[in-house]
Design an enzyme around this catalytic site. Structure first.
Site, PDB file in Angstrom:
ATOM      1  N   CYS A  48       2.927 -10.567   7.150  1.00 50.36           N
ATOM      2  CA  CYS A  48       2.721  -9.425   8.057  1.00 50.36           C
ATOM      3  C   CYS A  48       1.241  -9.082   8.277  1.00 50.36           C
ATOM      4  O   CYS A  48       0.848  -8.665   9.362  1.00 50.36           O
ATOM      5  CB  CYS A  48       3.478  -8.212   7.536  1.00 50.36           C
ATOM      6  SG  CYS A  48       3.291  -7.934   5.764  1.00 50.36           S
TER       7      CYS A  48
ATOM      8  N   HIS B  43       0.437  -1.935   9.463  1.00 54.72           N
ATOM      9  CA  HIS B  43      -0.752  -2.385   8.734  1.00 54.72           C
ATOM     10  C   HIS B  43      -1.982  -2.256   9.636  1.00 54.72           C
ATOM     11  O   HIS B  43      -2.003  -2.782  10.757  1.00 54.72           O
ATOM     12  CB  HIS B  43      -0.617  -3.866   8.330  1.00 54.72           C
ATOM     13  CG  HIS B  43       0.433  -4.124   7.278  1.00 54.72           C
ATOM     14  ND1 HIS B  43       1.071  -3.128   6.577  1.00 54.72           N
ATOM     15  CD2 HIS B  43       0.929  -5.293   6.809  1.00 54.72           C
ATOM     16  CE1 HIS B  43       1.918  -3.661   5.716  1.00 54.72           C
ATOM     17  NE2 HIS B  43       1.867  -4.978   5.846  1.00 54.72           N
TER      18      HIS B  43
HETATM   19  P1  NAP Z   1      13.821  -6.461   0.094  1.00 53.19           P
HETATM   20  O1  NAP Z   1      13.866  -5.148   0.778  1.00 53.19           O
HETATM   21  O2  NAP Z   1      13.637  -6.489  -1.378  1.00 53.19           O
HETATM   22  O3  NAP Z   1      15.180  -7.283   0.465  1.00 53.19           O
HETATM   23  C1  NAP Z   1      15.500  -8.534  -0.121  1.00 53.19           C
HETATM   24  C2  NAP Z   1      16.825  -9.076   0.415  1.00 53.19           C
HETATM   25  O4  NAP Z   1      17.131 -10.319  -0.265  1.00 53.19           O
HETATM   26  C3  NAP Z   1      18.033  -8.166   0.153  1.00 53.19           C
HETATM   27  O5  NAP Z   1      18.994  -8.372   1.166  1.00 53.19           O
HETATM   28  C4  NAP Z   1      18.571  -8.701  -1.183  1.00 53.19           C
HETATM   29  O6  NAP Z   1      19.953  -8.446  -1.374  1.00 53.19           O
HETATM   30  C5  NAP Z   1      18.371 -10.184  -0.979  1.00 53.19           C
HETATM   31  N1  NAP Z   1      18.278 -10.875  -2.279  1.00 53.19           N
HETATM   32  C6  NAP Z   1      17.543 -10.530  -3.363  1.00 53.19           C
HETATM   33  N2  NAP Z   1      17.736 -11.409  -4.379  1.00 53.19           N
HETATM   34  C7  NAP Z   1      18.640 -12.308  -3.926  1.00 53.19           C
HETATM   35  C8  NAP Z   1      19.260 -13.450  -4.494  1.00 53.19           C
HETATM   36  N3  NAP Z   1      18.979 -13.854  -5.752  1.00 53.19           N
HETATM   37  N4  NAP Z   1      20.122 -14.167  -3.745  1.00 53.19           N
HETATM   38  C9  NAP Z   1      20.429 -13.776  -2.482  1.00 53.19           C
HETATM   39  N5  NAP Z   1      19.863 -12.697  -1.873  1.00 53.19           N
HETATM   40  C10 NAP Z   1      18.987 -11.973  -2.589  1.00 53.19           C
HETATM   41  O7  NAP Z   1      12.658  -7.360   0.691  1.00 53.19           O
HETATM   42  P2  NAP Z   1      11.984  -7.294   2.177  1.00 53.19           P
HETATM   43  O8  NAP Z   1      10.839  -6.373   2.207  1.00 53.19           O
HETATM   44  O9  NAP Z   1      13.061  -7.152   3.194  1.00 53.19           O
HETATM   45  O10 NAP Z   1      11.340  -8.753   2.271  1.00 53.19           O
HETATM   46  C11 NAP Z   1      12.124  -9.907   2.490  1.00 53.19           C
HETATM   47  C12 NAP Z   1      11.209 -11.105   2.685  1.00 53.19           C
HETATM   48  O11 NAP Z   1      10.401 -10.906   3.838  1.00 53.19           O
HETATM   49  C13 NAP Z   1      10.253 -11.335   1.497  1.00 53.19           C
HETATM   50  O12 NAP Z   1      10.088 -12.720   1.303  1.00 53.19           O
HETATM   51  C14 NAP Z   1       8.965 -10.693   1.974  1.00 53.19           C
HETATM   52  O13 NAP Z   1       7.839 -11.245   1.364  1.00 53.19           O
HETATM   53  C15 NAP Z   1       9.009 -11.021   3.473  1.00 53.19           C
HETATM   54  N6  NAP Z   1       8.226 -10.127   4.322  1.00 53.19           N
HETATM   55  C16 NAP Z   1       8.357  -8.777   4.217  1.00 53.19           C
HETATM   56  C17 NAP Z   1       7.610  -7.967   5.062  1.00 53.19           C
HETATM   57  C18 NAP Z   1       7.714  -6.472   5.034  1.00 53.19           C
HETATM   58  O14 NAP Z   1       6.937  -5.817   5.777  1.00 53.19           O
HETATM   59  N7  NAP Z   1       8.600  -5.873   4.248  1.00 53.19           N
HETATM   60  C19 NAP Z   1       6.750  -8.517   6.003  1.00 53.19           C
HETATM   61  C20 NAP Z   1       6.658  -9.895   6.091  1.00 53.19           C
HETATM   62  C21 NAP Z   1       7.400 -10.684   5.253  1.00 53.19           C
HETATM   63  P3  NAP Z   1      20.468  -7.206  -2.305  1.00 53.19           P
HETATM   64  O15 NAP Z   1      20.349  -5.959  -1.474  1.00 53.19           O
HETATM   65  O16 NAP Z   1      21.886  -7.575  -2.589  1.00 53.19           O
HETATM   66  O17 NAP Z   1      19.598  -7.182  -3.527  1.00 53.19           O
END
Ligand code: NAP
Length: 345
Positions: free
Chosen positions: A150, A242
């Site tokens: 991001c 950001h």
């Molecule tokens: P998050 O809120 O922690 O969500 C993670 C997701 O993955 C949830 O649906 C979770 O399911 C699932 N998950 C976790 N452990 C798992 C497992 N062992 N097997 C299958 N599913 C699993 O994270 P997020 O902020 O959405 O980020 C997701 C990805 O996007 C990350 O790689 C992050 O680096 C990237 N990203 C995020 C942003 C941002 O601004 N947030 C920007 C760019 C990239 P449960 O609810 O069941 O735990």
């Protein structure tokens, strides 16, 4: 043709944004949602800690969440969007590609692999061509496409606009919103009334991913741009958006007016989710962009830039993008639209 789509990691911060963008999308139809084993088997409404300021769409609220494994997802899905933690994506995404699925992913795993396209459709759509190499070398029927981090995606369109002046060195300092760390990323006790001058691994991602995105694809390999990028990343208590302070040094002389004009006219692409203009430039308001005021420009897909000043070797400016829309979910959706347009689905 309507594209049948699924979301891996649908309950998280980015997964929720994916639902918000895909549910009304004219070309995509949501047919599967997955999450961790703890959420699998439950209705989406019960396991997603919904934090978007609009209700959970009725069409997904009662959908049963699936396990994140190829055998738990229907065979007739054309495209999977992935918003899994990178440690999970590292293992699971290749398994889906091997099973024949096309995956448009947010997670940081595989972003710098030579045969994996890292794309911002308005900047380097031709890099998608490396998928032929990927499928040959890995023996996959499916394919894996990444969007950048991001904080990288916020500055790279502005840098691409300046590259006609010969980009040599970029120094960037970020002020990043808490949603960038996901739900469990930063505790309120840490971030309220505070700023944290460290985001693990973020600086290296910005430095590497920018060079890959600005590189050239010769039909077989992606040749990374030689620009020298130095980043310093900071977490601040904003919710979304950001903000970044950028110093861009160029080979040819450049004025603030040149930089503004280059960004204002920087090309867009004919895709449903791409805003026009891609970069909104503030001419006369030195205190913009600001997260609260500007993150939703272009429905959260535009980059904003302002505060241009001359420096010894180039220009300094500030830029901003919505981290979970342009910086994550919207970026994956845009890559999905590009895959569809280029006939990869
Ligand atoms: P998050 O809120 O922690 O969500 C993670 C997701 O993955 C949830 O649906 C979770 O399911 C699932 N998950 C976790 N452990 C798992 C497992 N062992 N097997 C299958 N599913 C699993 O994270 P997020 O902020 O959405 O980020 C997701 C990805 O996007 C990350 O790689 C992050 O680096 C990237 N990203 C995020 C942003 C941002 O601004 N947030 C920007 C760019 C990239 P449960 O609810 O069941 O735990």
């Amino acid at each position: 043709m309507t594209v049948t789509a699924g979301i891996l990691g649908a309950t998280g911060a980015v997964g929720q944004r994916l639902i918000q963008l895909l549910e009304p999308h004219p070309d995509f139809e949501l047919a599967a949602l997955t999450a961790s084993n703890a959420s699998a088997g439950h209705p989406y409404r019960d396991v997603a800690k919904w934090r978007i300021d609009a209700p959970i769409p009725e069409s997904v609220a009662e959908t049963t969440v699936r396990r994140t494994e190829p055998d738990a997802v229907p065979d007739d899905i054309d495209l999977l969007f992935s918003s899994l933690p990178s440690s999970v994506g590292e293992r699971v995404e290749p398994a889906f590609c091997e099973a024949g699925y096309v995956v448009s992913s947010n997670s940081s795993n595989h972003r710098t692999a030579p045969d994996v396209p890292l794309t911002i459709p308005e900047v380097n759509p031709d890099h998608l061509g490396v998928l032929e190499v990927q499928q040959d070398e890995r023996g996959w029927d499916g394919a894996l496409v990444k969007n950048p981090n991001c904080s990288t995606i916020t500055m790279v369109p502005t840098l691409a606009a300046l590259d006609s002046f010969g980009l040599e060195r970029v120094t960037v300092s970020t002020l990043q919103a808490v949603s960038g760390a996901g739900y469990s990323g930063v505790s309120s006790m840490e971030i309220i009334d505070n700023a944290i001058p460290h985001i693990g691994g973020e600086e290296r991602k910005m430095e590497q991913e920018a060079c890959k995105l600005l590189g050239t694809f010769d039909g077989a390999e992606i040749d990374w741009h030689g620009v020298d990028v130095a980043a310093s990343c900071n977490r601040i208590p904003t919710l979304d958006g950001h903000l970044e302070n950028v110093w861009a040094d160029t080979r040819e002389s450049i004025t603030p007016a040149d930089a503004r004009a280059a960004m204002q006219s920087y090309s867009s692409i004919d895709l449903y989710s791409s805003p026009d203009p891609l970069i909104h430039v503030f001419d006369d308001e030195p205190d913009r962009p600001q997260p609260r005021l500007d993150r939703l420009r272009g429905d959260g897909m535009a980059v904003t830039a302002g505060g241009f000043q001359e420096t010894t070797d180039g220009v300094q400016y500030n830029c901003l993008a919505h981290n979970t829309i342009r910086g994550a979910a919207g970026a994956s959706v845009l890559n999905g639209e590009l895959l569809h347009k280029q006939g990869w689905l």
